[in-house]
Design an enzyme around this catalytic site. Structure first.
Site, PDB file in Angstrom:
ATOM      1  N   SER A 128       0.666  -1.292   0.042  1.00 49.72           N
ATOM      2  CA  SER A 128      -0.022   0.123   0.004  1.00 49.72           C
ATOM      3  C   SER A 128       0.991   1.356   0.060  1.00 49.72           C
ATOM      4  O   SER A 128       2.161   1.234   0.372  1.00 49.72           O
ATOM      5  CB  SER A 128      -0.735  -0.153   1.395  1.00 49.72           C
ATOM      6  OG  SER A 128      -1.279   1.064   1.534  1.00 49.72           O
ATOM      7  N   TYR A 153      -2.332  -1.616  11.022  1.00 52.96           N
ATOM      8  CA  TYR A 153      -2.444  -2.098   9.788  1.00 52.96           C
ATOM      9  C   TYR A 153      -1.275  -1.922   8.769  1.00 52.96           C
ATOM     10  O   TYR A 153      -0.606  -2.517   8.259  1.00 52.96           O
ATOM     11  CB  TYR A 153      -3.752  -1.559   9.155  1.00 52.96           C
ATOM     12  CG  TYR A 153      -3.959  -1.688   7.566  1.00 52.96           C
ATOM     13  CD1 TYR A 153      -4.105  -3.056   7.100  1.00 52.96           C
ATOM     14  CD2 TYR A 153      -3.534  -0.587   6.819  1.00 52.96           C
ATOM     15  CE1 TYR A 153      -4.229  -3.275   5.784  1.00 52.96           C
ATOM     16  CE2 TYR A 153      -3.711  -0.826   5.363  1.00 52.96           C
ATOM     17  CZ  TYR A 153      -3.929  -2.109   4.941  1.00 52.96           C
ATOM     18  OH  TYR A 153      -3.758  -2.379   3.500  1.00 52.96           O
ATOM     19  N   LYS A 157       1.925  -3.990   6.654  1.00 51.79           N
ATOM     20  CA  LYS A 157       2.486  -3.970   5.122  1.00 51.79           C
ATOM     21  C   LYS A 157       3.972  -3.419   5.171  1.00 51.79           C
ATOM     22  O   LYS A 157       4.706  -4.344   4.486  1.00 51.79           O
ATOM     23  CB  LYS A 157       1.634  -2.840   4.424  1.00 51.79           C
ATOM     24  CG  LYS A 157       0.298  -3.106   4.381  1.00 51.79           C
ATOM     25  CD  LYS A 157      -0.123  -4.142   3.629  1.00 51.79           C
ATOM     26  CE  LYS A 157      -1.373  -4.591   3.548  1.00 51.79           C
ATOM     27  NZ  LYS A 157      -1.948  -6.059   2.754  1.00 51.79           N
TER      28      LYS A 157
HETATM   29  P1  NAD Z   1     -11.073  -7.110   1.219  1.00 49.29           P
HETATM   30  O1  NAD Z   1     -11.490  -7.160   2.713  1.00 49.29           O
HETATM   31  O2  NAD Z   1     -12.494  -6.775   0.140  1.00 49.29           O
HETATM   32  O3  NAD Z   1     -10.394  -8.263   0.777  1.00 49.29           O
HETATM   33  C1  NAD Z   1      -9.560  -9.305   1.561  1.00 49.29           C
HETATM   34  C2  NAD Z   1     -10.227 -10.644   1.637  1.00 49.29           C
HETATM   35  O4  NAD Z   1      -9.540 -11.653   2.339  1.00 49.29           O
HETATM   36  C3  NAD Z   1     -11.679 -10.701   2.267  1.00 49.29           C
HETATM   37  O5  NAD Z   1     -12.383 -11.541   1.260  1.00 49.29           O
HETATM   38  C4  NAD Z   1     -11.629 -11.668   3.303  1.00 49.29           C
HETATM   39  O6  NAD Z   1     -12.679 -12.296   3.663  1.00 49.29           O
HETATM   40  C5  NAD Z   1     -10.224 -12.388   3.214  1.00 49.29           C
HETATM   41  N1  NAD Z   1      -9.379 -12.697   4.463  1.00 49.29           N
HETATM   42  C6  NAD Z   1      -9.055 -11.950   5.335  1.00 49.29           C
HETATM   43  N2  NAD Z   1      -8.037 -12.581   6.124  1.00 49.29           N
HETATM   44  C7  NAD Z   1      -8.076 -13.816   5.648  1.00 49.29           C
HETATM   45  C8  NAD Z   1      -7.507 -15.294   6.394  1.00 49.29           C
HETATM   46  N3  NAD Z   1      -6.599 -15.014   7.421  1.00 49.29           N
HETATM   47  N4  NAD Z   1      -7.945 -16.040   5.549  1.00 49.29           N
HETATM   48  C9  NAD Z   1      -8.441 -16.107   4.475  1.00 49.29           C
HETATM   49  N5  NAD Z   1      -9.122 -14.958   3.811  1.00 49.29           N
HETATM   50  C10 NAD Z   1      -8.917 -13.805   4.696  1.00 49.29           C
HETATM   51  O7  NAD Z   1      -9.966  -6.227   0.778  1.00 49.29           O
HETATM   52  P2  NAD Z   1      -9.362  -5.456  -0.587  1.00 49.29           P
HETATM   53  O8  NAD Z   1      -9.740  -4.010  -0.452  1.00 49.29           O
HETATM   54  O9  NAD Z   1      -9.845  -6.174  -1.495  1.00 49.29           O
HETATM   55  O10 NAD Z   1      -7.772  -5.710  -0.335  1.00 49.29           O
HETATM   56  C11 NAD Z   1      -6.966  -6.591  -0.870  1.00 49.29           C
HETATM   57  C12 NAD Z   1      -5.744  -6.394  -0.210  1.00 49.29           C
HETATM   58  O11 NAD Z   1      -5.051  -5.327  -0.553  1.00 49.29           O
HETATM   59  C13 NAD Z   1      -5.443  -6.449   1.268  1.00 49.29           C
HETATM   60  O12 NAD Z   1      -3.970  -7.037   1.608  1.00 49.29           O
HETATM   61  C14 NAD Z   1      -5.172  -4.795   1.356  1.00 49.29           C
HETATM   62  O13 NAD Z   1      -4.485  -4.692   2.527  1.00 49.29           O
HETATM   63  C15 NAD Z   1      -4.450  -4.285   0.471  1.00 49.29           C
HETATM   64  N6  NAD Z   1      -4.853  -2.916  -0.098  1.00 49.29           N
HETATM   65  C16 NAD Z   1      -6.106  -2.484  -0.092  1.00 49.29           C
HETATM   66  C17 NAD Z   1      -6.280  -1.257  -0.360  1.00 49.29           C
HETATM   67  C18 NAD Z   1      -7.513  -0.854  -0.585  1.00 49.29           C
HETATM   68  O14 NAD Z   1      -7.836   0.650  -0.468  1.00 49.29           O
HETATM   69  N7  NAD Z   1      -8.882  -1.446  -0.832  1.00 49.29           N
HETATM   70  C19 NAD Z   1      -5.106  -0.152  -0.691  1.00 49.29           C
HETATM   71  C20 NAD Z   1      -3.714  -0.823  -0.518  1.00 49.29           C
HETATM   72  C21 NAD Z   1      -3.592  -2.226  -0.022  1.00 49.29           C
HETATM   73  C1  WQD Z   2      -9.869   9.112   1.027  1.00 48.77           C
HETATM   74  C2  WQD Z   2      -9.938  10.653   1.122  1.00 48.77           C
HETATM   75  C3  WQD Z   2     -10.274  11.615   3.481  1.00 48.77           C
HETATM   76  C4  WQD Z   2     -14.074   9.487   4.073  1.00 48.77           C
HETATM   77  C5  WQD Z   2      -7.120   4.470   3.333  1.00 48.77           C
HETATM   78  C6  WQD Z   2      -5.987   3.587   4.087  1.00 48.77           C
HETATM   79  C7  WQD Z   2      -4.835   3.364   3.350  1.00 48.77           C
HETATM   80  C8  WQD Z   2      -5.234   2.809   2.035  1.00 48.77           C
HETATM   81  C9  WQD Z   2      -6.346   3.232   1.445  1.00 48.77           C
HETATM   82  C10 WQD Z   2      -4.903   0.341   2.358  1.00 48.77           C
HETATM   83  C11 WQD Z   2      -9.205  11.086   2.496  1.00 48.77           C
HETATM   84  C12 WQD Z   2     -11.329  11.680   2.619  1.00 48.77           C
HETATM   85  C13 WQD Z   2     -12.789   9.987   3.452  1.00 48.77           C
HETATM   86  C14 WQD Z   2     -15.239  10.574   4.259  1.00 48.77           C
HETATM   87  C15 WQD Z   2     -13.747  12.358   3.302  1.00 48.77           C
HETATM   88  N1  WQD Z   2      -5.659   1.347   2.277  1.00 48.77           N
HETATM   89  N2  WQD Z   2     -12.875  11.198   3.168  1.00 48.77           N
HETATM   90  N3  WQD Z   2     -14.842  11.927   3.969  1.00 48.77           N
HETATM   91  O1  WQD Z   2      -7.246   7.578   3.835  1.00 48.77           O
HETATM   92  O2  WQD Z   2      -6.633   7.600   1.448  1.00 48.77           O
HETATM   93  O3  WQD Z   2      -6.559   5.606   2.649  1.00 48.77           O
HETATM   94  O4  WQD Z   2      -7.387   3.658   2.332  1.00 48.77           O
HETATM   95  O5  WQD Z   2      -3.931   0.070   2.541  1.00 48.77           O
HETATM   96  O6  WQD Z   2      -3.905   2.891   4.059  1.00 48.77           O
HETATM   97  O7  WQD Z   2      -5.621   4.536   5.094  1.00 48.77           O
HETATM   98  O8  WQD Z   2      -8.458   6.512   2.068  1.00 48.77           O
HETATM   99  O9  WQD Z   2     -11.076   6.615   1.350  1.00 48.77           O
HETATM  100  O10 WQD Z   2     -10.589   6.824   3.690  1.00 48.77           O
HETATM  101  O11 WQD Z   2     -10.122   8.751   2.232  1.00 48.77           O
HETATM  102  O12 WQD Z   2     -13.508  13.592   3.216  1.00 48.77           O
HETATM  103  O13 WQD Z   2     -16.406  10.174   4.713  1.00 48.77           O
HETATM  104  O14 WQD Z   2     -11.207  10.991   1.557  1.00 48.77           O
HETATM  105  O15 WQD Z   2     -10.076  12.415   4.535  1.00 48.77           O
HETATM  106  O16 WQD Z   2      -8.582  12.452   2.120  1.00 48.77           O
HETATM  107  P1  WQD Z   2      -7.002   6.970   2.628  1.00 48.77           P
HETATM  108  P2  WQD Z   2     -10.039   6.979   2.360  1.00 48.77           P
END
Ligand code: NAD
Ligand code: WQD
Length: 345
Positions: A128, A153, A157
């Site tokens: 991330s 969290y 990562k």
């Molecule tokens: P998500 O929660 O939709 O998907 C994760 C999936 O993993 C879920 O279906 C959950 O049920 C499953 N899971 C969790 N722990 C498990 C375990 N121990 N065994 C088996 N299954 C398990 O999340 P996402 O948004 O699809 O994110 C996927 C990956 O990308 C994650 O590693 C997350 O940290 C990373 N990521 C997400 C974002 C974002 O903003 N969505 C940003 C950066 C990184």
């Molecule tokens: C985006 C922008 C808020 C909600 C998070 C995690 C990061 C990554 C992605 C996994 C920000 C603003 C939000 C609302 C708002 N995940 N906002 N009103 O904070 O960039 O990142 O998700 O790795 O680790 O921290 O994403 O979607 O929460 O916010 O104004 O009700 O929207 O302040 O500027 P963020 P977000």
């Protein structure tokens, strides 16, 4: 003929499900493991409707090594892993750090053990942009310093990246591609799969679409006094299908030995920063639906501005985020409408 067998952990989740679709479209044989802690089994129907193929699915927890070993025995010849499985709510991780460390690190450690035991060639890891914290310079390249994590969290990562690096540097016989996502948003254009947030959304886009639908009264914009042109925070919002496609390229790269590096790290973003207010505007323009909103105080811990320099991924992977933000917003809205049709919310 089917290509190699790929294990997708967390494959019924948001990014995982979109990636399974792209892997299957590219001919890969996918096995999903998910404990359904943050997703729904119906996602398999959506994947099947899009691709015509129902992926193999094992409902199990990746922190349970016995279930994992059983999976590798039942599905022999897994060549690569994409590890999405993780707990991902930043706020919850502050309340339940042990759960986050156990789940996210336990999953990775078990997978690394299985890779050695079953001769898996490579692992793609979901990292991330959170590892960069508040960057000194935007856009952010992969060489930017890693900042001290501000949540358990985020720390999982950083530690996961180190665990993979140490394991490979110690001579493990596999490769890894670490992908640092910026802010993944939107849904598949078919509206068959998308993001399913649990309870009140913490992330911006689900809050926007739920407000547009009337499920939430008003969106709170967290701060308009930041050092940005309109005062609201800036992020790099990347379309989830574009993001999913990068995983297929990463898998191919590892399995076909296209790089002589054993470990590679890529930023996945668009290269464009958008403010919260610009994003609301893009949503309204794209859908014609208004999003009632008000400015409130800053959210604790928010980064002011961060967007990617994706040139390394563009050049080396031959991948580029292509979907215009308006199309992405329309896809998010169509998905929200589909959830309403299905009576989900
Ligand atoms: P998500 O929660 O939709 O998907 C994760 C999936 O993993 C879920 O279906 C959950 O049920 C499953 N899971 C969790 N722990 C498990 C375990 N121990 N065994 C088996 N299954 C398990 O999340 P996402 O948004 O699809 O994110 C996927 C990956 O990308 C994650 O590693 C997350 O940290 C990373 N990521 C997400 C974002 C974002 O903003 N969505 C940003 C950066 C990184
Ligand atoms: C985006 C922008 C808020 C909600 C998070 C995690 C990061 C990554 C992605 C996994 C920000 C603003 C939000 C609302 C708002 N995940 N906002 N009103 O904070 O960039 O990142 O998700 O790795 O680790 O921290 O994403 O979607 O929460 O916010 O104004 O009700 O929207 O302040 O500027 P963020 P977000």
């Amino acid at each position: 003929m089917k290509k190699e067998r790929i294990l997708v952990t967390g494959g019924t989740g948001y990014i995982g499900s979109h990636t399974v679709v792209e892997l299957q479209n590219a001919g890969y044989d996918v096995v999903i493991i998910d404990n359904l802690s943050n997703s729904n089994i119906d996602v398999l129907d959506g994947i099947e409707r899009i691709t015509g193929i129902r992926p193999a699915f094992v409902e199990a927890d990746c922190t349970d090594i016995n279930s994992l070993r059983k999976l590798f025995e039942e599905y022999p010849g897994i060549s690569g892993i994409i590890n999405f499985a993780a707990s991902k709510a930043v706020g919850e991780s502050m309340q339940k750090p042990v759960l986050y460390y156990r789940n996210n690190l336990g999953t990775l450690l078990n997978l690394l053990d299985m890779m050695a035991e079953f001769n898996v060639k490579g692992i793609v890891f979901s990292s991330s942009c959170t590892v960069y914290g508040e960057p000194d310079v935007n856009p952010v390249t992969e060489a930017a310093p890693i900042k001290k994590a501000t949540s358990p969290y985020g720390n999982t990562k950083q530690i996961s990246e180190e665990i993979i690096t140490d394991t490979i540097n110690a001579g493990a016989d596999f490769k890894s591609v670490i992908l640092r996502y910026f802010n993944p948003v939107g849904a598949h254009p078919s509206a068959e799969i998308g993001e399913l947030p649990n309870g009140v959304p913490q992330n911006l886009i689900p809050y926007v679409t739920q407000t547009a639908m009337g499920i939430r009264k008003e969106l709170s914009v967290f701060g308009d006094d930041y050092n940005t042109p309109d005062g609201s925070c800036i992020r790099d919002y990347i379309n989830v299908v574009d993001l999913a496609k990068a995983h297929v390229i990463a898998v191919e790269r590892m399995l076909q030995d296209k790089s002589d590096k054993k470990i590679e790290i890529f930023n996945l973003g668009t290269g464009n920063g958008l403010s919260v207010l610009e994003l609301i505007n893009a949503f309204e323009t794209a859908t014609g639906v208004k999003v009632p909103h008000k400015i409130v105080g800053r959210r604790a811990g928010d980064i002011e501005k961060v967007w990617a320099d994706p040139r390394y991924a563009n050049e080396v992977l031959g991948w580029k985020a292509e979907t215009p933000i308006e199309d992405t917003m329309r896809s998010a809205w169509n998905w929200q409408c589909r959830l309403r049709e299905r009576g989900v919310m």
